[in-house]
Design an enzyme around this catalytic site. Structure first.
Site, PDB file in Angstrom:
ATOM      1  N   PHE A 255      -4.188   7.137  -9.188  1.00 11.63           N
ATOM      2  CA  PHE A 255      -4.658   6.149  -9.881  1.00 11.63           C
ATOM      3  C   PHE A 255      -3.521   4.751 -10.174  1.00 11.63           C
ATOM      4  O   PHE A 255      -3.621   4.036 -10.995  1.00 11.63           O
ATOM      5  CB  PHE A 255      -4.905   6.527 -11.434  1.00 11.63           C
ATOM      6  CG  PHE A 255      -5.964   7.461 -11.556  1.00 11.63           C
ATOM      7  CD1 PHE A 255      -7.321   6.932 -11.684  1.00 11.63           C
ATOM      8  CD2 PHE A 255      -5.813   8.935 -11.265  1.00 11.63           C
ATOM      9  CE1 PHE A 255      -8.570   7.746 -11.792  1.00 11.63           C
ATOM     10  CE2 PHE A 255      -7.150   9.438 -11.416  1.00 11.63           C
ATOM     11  CZ  PHE A 255      -8.117   8.862 -11.366  1.00 11.63           C
ATOM     12  N   GLY A 259      -6.680  -2.850  -6.825  1.00 12.30           N
ATOM     13  CA  GLY A 259      -7.858  -3.015  -6.216  1.00 12.30           C
ATOM     14  C   GLY A 259      -8.625  -3.751  -7.385  1.00 12.30           C
ATOM     15  O   GLY A 259      -8.329  -4.515  -7.902  1.00 12.30           O
ATOM     16  N   GLY A 263     -14.900   0.973 -12.958  1.00 17.06           N
ATOM     17  CA  GLY A 263     -16.217   0.687 -13.391  1.00 17.06           C
ATOM     18  C   GLY A 263     -16.736   2.017 -13.874  1.00 17.06           C
ATOM     19  O   GLY A 263     -16.088   2.942 -14.158  1.00 17.06           O
ATOM     20  N   CYS A 266     -18.088   5.757 -17.952  1.00 14.76           N
ATOM     21  CA  CYS A 266     -17.311   6.365 -18.814  1.00 14.76           C
ATOM     22  C   CYS A 266     -15.983   5.518 -19.082  1.00 14.76           C
ATOM     23  O   CYS A 266     -16.016   5.202 -20.503  1.00 14.76           O
ATOM     24  CB  CYS A 266     -16.776   7.731 -17.927  1.00 14.76           C
ATOM     25  SG  CYS A 266     -18.064   9.041 -17.771  1.00 14.76           S
ATOM     26  N   ARG A 336     -23.206   1.580 -12.446  1.00 12.02           N
ATOM     27  CA  ARG A 336     -23.051   1.126 -13.893  1.00 12.02           C
ATOM     28  C   ARG A 336     -21.765   0.605 -14.076  1.00 12.02           C
ATOM     29  O   ARG A 336     -20.765   1.259 -13.542  1.00 12.02           O
ATOM     30  CB  ARG A 336     -23.183   2.170 -14.969  1.00 12.02           C
ATOM     31  CG  ARG A 336     -24.715   2.983 -15.089  1.00 12.02           C
ATOM     32  CD  ARG A 336     -24.515   4.059 -16.148  1.00 12.02           C
ATOM     33  NE  ARG A 336     -23.914   5.079 -15.496  1.00 12.02           N
ATOM     34  CZ  ARG A 336     -23.491   6.169 -15.960  1.00 12.02           C
ATOM     35  NH1 ARG A 336     -24.003   6.296 -17.327  1.00 12.02           N
ATOM     36  NH2 ARG A 336     -23.007   7.245 -15.202  1.00 12.02           N
TER      37      ARG A 336
END
Length: 443
Positions: A255, A259, A263, A266, A336
């Protein structure tokens, strides 16, 4: 196995959980109020993309261990354990979670369950929800029927949901009674026998675990993206910086990929719901840093748009831009709050001709923003493009070489929004390359 299981809600979480419970040997019934969805699931058809799940669904619809209904009465008379896996989207009038679906599911179950049963919440909810639902269940339960409640948060990663359900990295049981723990241990016996760690705790801790995990991951992503803003200004290699940080066992490398940002359904809504909930509790400053986490994330989208404007200069209006990827992450068709789709639509609104290709996400993206040109292949999307944007790190895109695109594009210009390409190799082939964390002239 003697326990019969129901799953309320057959979206991403519910359909996955139902199919995996059947794979574990339980008889399972999935409930949804959407008749069309139920009919498709009963035919073994999923409304979303998730690796391994279609095969599991078809297998157990055929075996008879998994069936679907719209009837709470049928579910209430039949099952011993009822999992609630309905959505908790962001409210339309604020940042908090919309609890109407959870409340409706709990109320309808309580009114229709005909014998003692366990209700297990899996939805991501604001802390304090389980205590409130206990009272709601007691209010609506039939006379003589005892309903126990437990909270068992999900930790599914899109693209790995079956694996995460069948072999979870941990199980969390928020329980109100000893009987609840015993039934949950029976449900998850296979995972527990395999040595999966289990945390048995109170309702509040179990509710906070999921939102805390998502808040931490979002913070880690925005942390490296904040440093990307620095290296974009002063120079430096954001990838090497992340690698160096990752060697520290206290931090880790995962992580820490600079970038275009996070999104999906969650992380964005969960960090906003957490801020809203702690404010309701009188702790408005406690999670204030998450507002900046959110803001950093949204600024990454701005950065890609600005890079596109800089690379195209006066050519933006009418220029063809190829966007590779619109799902919010690879191995998913979920668009989403997708950074990629947001960037694509903004460039279209700025006057560009935007051609989109995503291995799985085109159809969902087209329903949300139909005016883009959705292509059936990568090569169709890049044909005649003045600029290529790589915005979702599908393996198909990560494997690209400069020579794959050179015969097709009009101009050799690319923005690597996920830092997955060999920038030196592309530049050696004559490409103009921009990426997150690299210096590039601002428009």
């Amino acid at each position: 196995m003697s326990l019969k299981v129901s799953v309320i809600g057959t979206g991403y979480l519910g359909a996955t959980h139902a199919a995996c419970m059947a794979e574990l040997g339980f008889e399972v019934i999935g409930l949804d109020i959407d008749q069309a969805k139920i009919e498709r699931l009963a035919e073994g058809l999923l409304p979303f993309h998730e690796p391994e799940l279609p095969e599991l669904l078809r297998k157990h619809v055929a075996s008879g261990r998994l069936r679907f209904t719209t009837s709470y009465a049928e579910v209430g008379e039949w099952a011993d354990v009822h999992f609630i896996g309905v959505g908790t989207p962001q409210r339309t009038d604020g940042q908090g979670a919309d609890m109407s679906y959870v409340d409706a599911a709990a109320t309808s179950l309580a009114r229709h369950i005909t014998r003692d049963a366990l209700i297990v919440g899996k939805s991501t909810v604001p802390v304090g929800t389980a205590r409130r639902l206990e009272a709601l269940l007691a209010e609506h339960a039939r006379p003589g029927v005892e309903l126990s409640l437990a909270w068992n948060p999900e930790f599914l990663r899109e693209g790995f949901a079956v694996r995460d359900t069948m072999t979870p990295d941990r199980l969390v049981f928020g329980i109100g009674t000893i009987d609840s723990e015993a039934m949950l241990r029976e449900v998850y016996a296979t995972a527990l026998e395999a040595g999966t760690p289990v945390v048995v705790t109170d309702f509040e801790t179990s509710e906070l675990v999921k939102v805390a995990a998502n808040a931490f991951l979002a913070t880690k992503i925005s942390f490296i993206n904040a440093f990307a803003e620095v290296t974009e200004t002063v120079g430096g290699d954001i990838g090497t910086l992340a690698d160096a940080l990752g060697y520290d066992a206290r931090i880790g490398r995962r992580f820490l990929n600079a970038g275009v940002g996070f999104g999906g359904g969650c992380l964005p809504k969960d960090i906003r719901a957490l801020q809203s909930r702690v404010s309701e509790l009188g702790l408005s400053h406690t999670m204030g840093f998450l507002a900046e986490v959110d803001e950093i994330n949204l600024r990454r989208r701005d950065r890609v748009v600005h890079l596109a404007e800089a690379m195209l200069a006066d050519e933006l209006a009418g220029a063809k831009i190829a966007v590779l990827g619109v799902s919010f992450k690879p191995d998913s068709d979920d668009v989403r709050d997708s950074p990629a789709l947001d960037v694509a639509t903004r460039l279209f609104n700025a006057g560009a001709e935007v051609a989109v290709y995503d291995p799985k996400g085109n159809a969902n993206a087209a329903r949300r923003f139909p005016r883009l040109d959705y292509c059936d292949s990568l090569y169709e999307a890049v044909d005649g493009a003045s600029l290529v944007l790589l915005l979702t790190e599908w393996e198909e895109f990560k494997a690209l070489q400069p020579g794959d695109l050179e015969p097709l594009v009009r101009k050799k210009r690319i923005i690597d929004g996920r830092n997955v390409l060999d920038h030196a190799g592309w530049e050696a082939s004559g490409w103009s390359v921009a990426a997150m964390g690299r210096r590039y002239p601002n428009p």
